[in-house]
Write a protein that holds these residues in place. Structure first.
Motif, PDB file in Angstrom:
ATOM      1  N   MET A 100      76.953   6.912  52.416  1.00 29.25           N
ATOM      2  CA  MET A 100      75.709   6.583  51.621  1.00 29.25           C
ATOM      3  C   MET A 100      75.869   6.939  50.410  1.00 29.25           C
ATOM      4  SD  MET A 100      72.140   8.033  53.083  1.00 29.25           S
ATOM      5  CE  MET A 100      70.508   7.101  52.784  1.00 29.25           C
ATOM      6  N   PHE A 102      73.132   7.419  46.966  1.00 27.55           N
ATOM      7  CA  PHE A 102      71.958   7.692  46.894  1.00 27.55           C
ATOM      8  C   PHE A 102      71.149   6.975  45.589  1.00 27.55           C
ATOM      9  CE2 PHE A 102      73.787  10.990  49.617  1.00 27.55           C
ATOM     10  CZ  PHE A 102      72.756  11.159  50.510  1.00 27.55           C
ATOM     11  N   ASN A 106      73.550  12.222  43.287  1.00 28.94           N
ATOM     12  CA  ASN A 106      73.969  13.299  44.136  1.00 28.94           C
ATOM     13  C   ASN A 106      75.416  13.647  44.085  1.00 28.94           C
ATOM     14  OD1 ASN A 106      71.050  13.197  44.757  1.00 28.94           O
ATOM     15  ND2 ASN A 106      71.238  12.853  46.774  1.00 28.94           N
ATOM     16  N   LEU A 107      75.965  13.745  43.109  1.00 27.57           N
ATOM     17  CA  LEU A 107      77.132  14.027  42.969  1.00 27.57           C
ATOM     18  C   LEU A 107      77.186  15.596  42.831  1.00 27.57           C
ATOM     19  CD1 LEU A 107      78.611  11.454  40.141  1.00 27.57           C
ATOM     20  CD2 LEU A 107      79.194  11.708  42.683  1.00 27.57           C
ATOM     21  N   PHE A 108      78.382  16.320  43.096  1.00 31.66           N
ATOM     22  CA  PHE A 108      78.276  17.554  43.088  1.00 31.66           C
ATOM     23  C   PHE A 108      78.686  18.334  41.562  1.00 31.66           C
ATOM     24  CE2 PHE A 108      79.794  16.814  47.389  1.00 31.66           C
ATOM     25  CZ  PHE A 108      78.398  16.810  47.971  1.00 31.66           C
ATOM     26  N   PRO A 109      77.768  18.777  40.890  1.00 38.08           N
ATOM     27  CA  PRO A 109      77.916  19.051  39.621  1.00 38.08           C
ATOM     28  C   PRO A 109      79.031  19.972  39.276  1.00 38.08           C
ATOM     29  CG  PRO A 109      75.849  19.895  40.265  1.00 38.08           C
ATOM     30  CD  PRO A 109      76.613  19.122  41.455  1.00 38.08           C
ATOM     31  N   ARG A 168      83.465   8.294  46.110  1.00 36.42           N
ATOM     32  CA  ARG A 168      83.234   9.326  47.041  1.00 36.42           C
ATOM     33  C   ARG A 168      82.856   9.008  48.505  1.00 36.42           C
ATOM     34  NH1 ARG A 168      78.819  14.027  46.140  1.00 36.42           N
ATOM     35  NH2 ARG A 168      77.371  12.318  46.837  1.00 36.42           N
TER      36      ARG A 168
END
Lengths: 261, 363
Positions: A100, A102, A106-109, A168
């Motif tokens: 998915m 978005f 919504n990457l993990f910072p 990702r």
């Protein structure tokens, strides 16, 4: 109509006879608000679907039901032969098949670009770190972002972040990709780089469901365009037919709004 | 190529006189306040410095050597061992030193990011050092180390044991409680909310008192739990409730999209929490966590209520010793200095940690 003069070449269809997603009379409510009404939808493997409609029409909710980010309350959803129920095992199995992307990336910072891509392969698929990194670099290369692999998401532009988000999701080798308005949070000059990446993906035969208002994209890649309004599927048709001869008045009004502004 | 040449930003000259005019004497009110502050400093700083250092007695061996007019630090020197070790037997004190040394030395690799196998070392460290420390301090007759009952523990060593065990126990429990309070399962949520609200609603002093006076009433007569262990459990449960709320604040600050992205990738609940949510949430609440740790460190002095002689009590007892009556100021100043050293150290470490994490992430 301006779309007529558009000389974009249509991508060749990869649609097969194998059913990938089956939705039967799916209903969902948020408290009293009936957000999905009797949705019937069959998606074939390799098929590319674009979903459009006014905001609040339930299009995001529809694709979020496919990987159970939202739970439907009535009806059936079967993804790649697995029925979505309360069963956590089934949900996990489906999420492994479905990638998915978005609206807000919504990457993990707190993780680098590379770590964002290797996290799920390492922890969900138990892949050795070296293999996961090689795989991630391969996909980062496809979205042309290898030189940024060791940066953090906050150091990248919006378009680059969205391409990382696509890489990702691809690292889990999903059979289906869901896109939830992937370009609507981007600055205009970055929309193209993300759409190009998505078009390449479409050309490889990925099953895709994409909520977007990018009608040029829909014309180039979609096998079918779906128009939703107030929780219902109002009309669905191949893009030529959908854009040139929409049957429903609501569809015509919507197309009028987004194409001639 | 840009058409106009890019200019350097104007240089800022640091000029002492101008700085003073801008910051100290910018108007009549500020000038008056500056002068008043200078007067206060001139009035109080020299006498305090004089008492602390210039007129103080540093060398000697009894109160007869103390000079009038300044602090007499001989008192601290004479009682130093007691402040550090309480009534821990004299010939066994090396065990305390060795414990402290091994905890520090074994932790060193954790602070070098280049150290190979750092994660494995950390897991081993947090599992094994408590056992090592327990064996060294308590002995229990294992491998020839004789037992030193916890009644004989005291001083700074006891303070550090309570603070360290309290922190190491309360943080994981607090994290679990914070997650539980946000759980979708009503039973878990209710249990966690009840726990947190109960422990937050009771003063620590009451908790300690109950652990030592009331708990034995409910336990069978032959069953007795060590007094220190009871105090440790009380401190852990009490501080965990506070930490839970601090951590919950961090969890709430993480956008919903992060949870969704983690789920969409197929990560399980514990993987999402451990790999995605908590690393971000805990980073956000480092100031709050360290705040709680500092409060905990100072709260350890309350264990006097159940008859444990921590650092503060050791100092206090020395000041009422007839041999050194009248030197309580020196004692309390020294106690304040030691508490300050530890709390300030924690504070500085947390600031350094925040800066390092922020630099890595460059948001």
């Amino acid at each position: 109509m301006e779309l007529m003069e558009d000389t974009l070449t249509r991508l060749e269809s990869h649609k097969t006879q194998e059913v990938m997603i089956l939705m039967e009379r799916v209903n969902k409510w948020y408290q009293d608000f009936h957000v999905l009404r009797d949705i019937d939808l069959t998606v074939m493997a390799g098929e590319r679907i674009v979903i459009c409609g006014p905001s609040g029409s339930g299009k995001s909710t529809l694709i979020r039901c496919i990987n159970r980010l939202e739970a439907h309350q009535r009806g059936r959803i079967v993804v790649d032969g697995i029925e979505l129920t309360e069963d956590v095992k089934a949900i996990d199995a489906i999420r492994r098949e479905v990638g998915m992307v978005f609206q807000h990336f919504n990457l993990f910072p707190h993780l680098t670009v590379l770590e964002n891509c290797t996290l799920a392969p390492i922890w969900v698929k138990k892949m050795p770190k070296k293999d996961a990194e090689a795989l991630a670099m391969q996909y980062l290369e496809r979205v042309r972002i290898t030189d940024q692999a060791h940066k953090y998401p906050g150091q990248l532009s919006g378009g680059q972040q969205q391409r990382v988000a696509i890489a990702r999701a691809l690292c889990m080798k999903p059979k289906i990709m869901l896109f939830d308005e992937p370009t609507s949070a981007l600055d205009p000059e970055m929309v193209k780089e993300v759409l190009d990446t998505m078009i390449e993906l479409a050309a490889e035969g990925m099953t895709m469901l994409c909520v977007t208002h990018e009608m040029g994209f829909a014309r180039t890649v979609a096998d079918r365009v779906i128009f939703m309004d107030r929780g219902e599927i109002v009309e669905q048709a191949p893009p030529e037919e959908f854009f040139l001869h929409p049957k429903e008045e609501r569809t015509r009004r919507f197309l009028g709004q987004i194409l001639h502004h | 190529m840009p058409s106009s040449p890019s200019l350097r930003p104007p240089a800022v000259r640091i000029d002492a006189l101008r700085w003073m005019r801008e910051n100290l004497f910018s108007g009549p009110v500020n000038t008056a306040l500056t002068l008043f502050a200078l007067y206060l400093l001139w009035r109080f700083v020299p006498p305090v410095l004089d008492w602390l250092f210039f007129s103080a007695t540093w060398q000697g061996s009894s109160r007869a050597d103390c000079q009038p007019g300044g602090a007499c630090w001989i008192f601290i020197g004479q009682r130093f061992g007691q402040f550090l070790y309480g009534f821990y037997p004299l010939e066994q004190r090396w065990r305390v030193d060795l414990t402290a040394l091994s905890i520090v030395v074994l932790a060193a690799p954790l602070f070098f990011s280049r150290f190979p196998q750092r994660r494995r070392w950390a897991i081993g460290y947090f599992l094994l050092t408590p056992l090592l420390a327990w064996w060294l301090l308590y002995g229990a007759g294992i491998l020839g180390l004789e037992t030193v009952p916890t009644e004989q523990w005291g001083g700074l060593m006891l303070t550090l044991v309570i603070a360290a065990v309290g922190i190491a126990g309360a943080l994981p429990l607090g994290i679990l409680l914070a997650l539980g309070r946000r759980s979708q399962l009503p039973a878990i949520r209710v249990v966690c909310i009840t726990f947190i609200e109960f422990w937050r609603g009771v003063p620590l002093i009451t908790v300690l008192f109950m652990s030592s006076v009331m708990l034995p009433l409910f336990l069978p007569e032959q069953m007795s739990i060590d007094k220190l262990v009871r105090a440790l459990i009380a401190v852990i449960l009490f501080e965990a409730a506070y930490l839970a709320e601090v951590v919950r604040g961090g969890l709430q600050a993480i956008p919903k999209g992060q949870y969704e992205a983690a789920h969409a990738l197929g990560l399980s609940y514990w993987q999402s929490m451990g790999l995605v949510i908590l690393p971000q949430a805990l980073r956000l609440v480092i100031p709050g966590i360290v705040n709680t740790f500092i409060a905990l460190f100072k709260d350890t002095s309350l264990v006097i209520i159940i008859g444990l002689a921590d650092f503060f009590t050791a100092v206090h007892r020395a000041t009422v010793d007839p041999e050194w009556l009248g030197f309580s100021t020196e004692g309390y100043v020294f106690a304040a200095f030691v508490y300050f050293l530890f709390c300030f150290g924690m504070s500085r470490y947390s600031i350094a940690l925040e800066k390092r994490l922020a630099r890595a992430q460059k948001r």
